[in-house]
Design an enzyme around this catalytic site. Sequence first.
Site, mmCIF file in Angstrom:
data_model
loop_
_atom_site.group_PDB
_atom_site.id
_atom_site.type_symbol
_atom_site.label_atom_id
_atom_site.label_comp_id
_atom_site.label_asym_id
_atom_site.label_seq_id
_atom_site.Cartn_x
_atom_site.Cartn_y
_atom_site.Cartn_z
ATOM 1 N N ASP A 8 61.733 13.478 34.183
ATOM 2 C CA ASP A 8 60.939 14.232 33.216
ATOM 3 C C ASP A 8 61.946 14.935 32.305
ATOM 4 O OD1 ASP A 8 61.797 16.446 34.643
ATOM 5 O OD2 ASP A 8 59.798 17.210 35.120
ATOM 6 N N CYS A 65 63.325 15.080 38.573
ATOM 7 C CA CYS A 65 62.578 16.139 37.882
ATOM 8 C C CYS A 65 63.187 17.471 38.312
ATOM 9 C CB CYS A 65 61.073 16.052 38.155
ATOM 10 S SG CYS A 65 60.554 16.349 39.852
ATOM 11 N N THR A 67 62.529 19.817 40.615
ATOM 12 C CA THR A 67 62.802 19.914 42.056
ATOM 13 C C THR A 67 62.932 18.552 42.729
ATOM 14 O OG1 THR A 67 60.434 19.885 42.515
ATOM 15 C CG2 THR A 67 61.478 22.069 42.287
ATOM 16 N N HIS A 98 67.869 4.757 58.094
ATOM 17 C CA HIS A 98 66.720 4.825 58.996
ATOM 18 C C HIS A 98 65.382 4.566 58.314
ATOM 19 C CE1 HIS A 98 68.678 7.292 62.499
ATOM 20 N NE2 HIS A 98 69.394 6.247 62.142
ATOM 21 N N HIS A 133 64.301 0.865 63.738
ATOM 22 C CA HIS A 133 63.842 1.496 62.487
ATOM 23 C C HIS A 133 62.913 0.564 61.718
ATOM 24 C CE1 HIS A 133 66.573 4.660 63.420
ATOM 25 N NE2 HIS A 133 67.589 3.809 63.479
HETATM 26 C C1 RB5 Z 1 58.366 20.792 35.362
HETATM 27 O O1 RB5 Z 1 58.264 22.106 34.914
HETATM 28 C C2 RB5 Z 1 58.506 20.772 36.883
HETATM 29 O O2 RB5 Z 1 57.299 21.143 37.472
HETATM 30 C C3 RB5 Z 1 58.944 19.404 37.333
HETATM 31 O O3 RB5 Z 1 60.168 19.101 36.761
HETATM 32 C C4 RB5 Z 1 59.132 19.210 38.822
HETATM 33 O O4 RB5 Z 1 59.913 20.206 39.374
HETATM 34 C C5 RB5 Z 1 57.896 18.973 39.610
HETATM 35 O O5 RB5 Z 1 57.918 18.700 40.810
#
Ligand code: RB5
Length: 152
Positions: A8, A65, A67, A98, A133
């Site tokens: 993203d 993205c 996180t 695994h 596995h």
């Molecule tokens: C975008 O603001 C953020 O929510 C996205 O990059 C991500 O962390 C979502 O899981």
Amino acid sequence: MKFAIASDHRGVKLKSRLVQMLSDHGHDVQDFGPTSEESVDYPDFAVKVSKAVSCKGAERGILICGTGLGMCITANKFRGVRAALCFDEVTAEMSRRHNDANVLCMSADLISEQLIARITEIFAQTEFEGGRHARRIEKIADVESSSDCCGS
Ligand code: RB5
């Protein structure tokens, strides 16, 4: 190896660097975007990579993205996709050895660029161990094909 990659807006810079790195290492990389840092919705891009892996247009996928969580949640909705959120060398290695993970999800915000590159290298190079596995992976596939009915 044939890779599909997307991010993203938060991961777009890191994505460009990974495309370069993987290409330099001789991989075939298809970049599904985005191309700018304008805000986008991560599921739209997770879908592109996950479809490519699920339909065997790519052997492995990479999604970045903020996180890594939203990408991972979305990718695991697709048949045959085993997406793993990796945040260090150990999770990268074990996701392959695994879990036979075929989509690597990473955080652009919580780990360093250097670590992202290292995790990607490990993910690309590490083989699935098979054996016991493989039996567990088959059980995941069984869950996938029988989980449309609540209560079963
Ligand atoms: C975008 O603001 C953020 O929510 C996205 O990059 C991500 O962390 C979502 O899981």
